[in-house]
Design a protein around this motif. Sequence first.
Motif, PDB file in Angstrom:
ATOM      1  N   ASN A   1       0.810  -1.223   0.000  1.00 40.87           N
ATOM      2  CA  ASN A   1       0.000   0.000   0.000  1.00 40.87           C
ATOM      3  C   ASN A   1       0.840   1.268   0.000  1.00 40.87           C
ATOM      4  N   GLU A   2       1.967   1.232   0.681  1.00 47.09           N
ATOM      5  CA  GLU A   2       2.841   2.415   0.702  1.00 47.09           C
ATOM      6  C   GLU A   2       3.360   2.716  -0.706  1.00 47.09           C
ATOM      7  N   ALA A   3       3.768   1.685  -1.426  1.00 45.14           N
ATOM      8  CA  ALA A   3       4.241   1.873  -2.801  1.00 45.14           C
ATOM      9  C   ALA A   3       3.106   2.347  -3.698  1.00 45.14           C
ATOM     10  N   LYS A   4       1.919   1.802  -3.499  1.00 45.89           N
ATOM     11  CA  LYS A   4       0.748   2.208  -4.286  1.00 45.89           C
ATOM     12  C   LYS A   4       0.447   3.686  -4.064  1.00 45.89           C
ATOM     13  N   ASP A   5       0.512   4.126  -2.805  1.00 47.99           N
ATOM     14  CA  ASP A   5       0.279   5.545  -2.494  1.00 47.99           C
ATOM     15  C   ASP A   5       1.346   6.428  -3.123  1.00 47.99           C
ATOM     16  N   LEU A   6       2.577   5.968  -3.085  1.00 47.80           N
ATOM     17  CA  LEU A   6       3.674   6.741  -3.668  1.00 47.80           C
ATOM     18  C   LEU A   6       3.508   6.866  -5.183  1.00 47.80           C
ATOM     19  N   VAL A   7       3.146   5.779  -5.841  1.00 48.48           N
ATOM     20  CA  VAL A   7       2.909   5.811  -7.290  1.00 48.48           C
ATOM     21  C   VAL A   7       1.767   6.779  -7.608  1.00 48.48           C
ATOM     22  N   ASN A   8       0.699   6.733  -6.833  1.00 46.32           N
ATOM     23  CA  ASN A   8      -0.408   7.670  -7.058  1.00 46.32           C
ATOM     24  C   ASN A   8       0.036   9.118  -6.866  1.00 46.32           C
ATOM     25  N   SER A   9       0.898   9.362  -5.892  1.00 40.02           N
ATOM     26  CA  SER A   9       1.432  10.715  -5.682  1.00 40.02           C
ATOM     27  C   SER A   9       2.279  11.155  -6.868  1.00 40.02           C
TER      28      SER A   9
END
Length: 80
Positions: free
Chosen positions: A33-41
Amino acid sequence: MTKIDEAKLQMYVDGELDASENKIVEEFIKNNNEAKDLVNSYKKINHLIFSTYNQIRSEDLPKKTLNLDRKSHVWTPVTD
């Protein structure tokens, strides 16, 4: 599972990875989830940058701004 760093995530967002690297990153993002949030950012930042500067990119440079001296290939200011 392979650990993916922030630089690789940014390369993914920018479309700089080949198909096999994309699959690896996509699998990593599904489970992190942290990587997913970073990609979305990163995607939001890219959108803001491109939407802000895309209009400017299509504008012609003012003639007084720069002139290319074709013989020396050196940029020099134009003076009237």
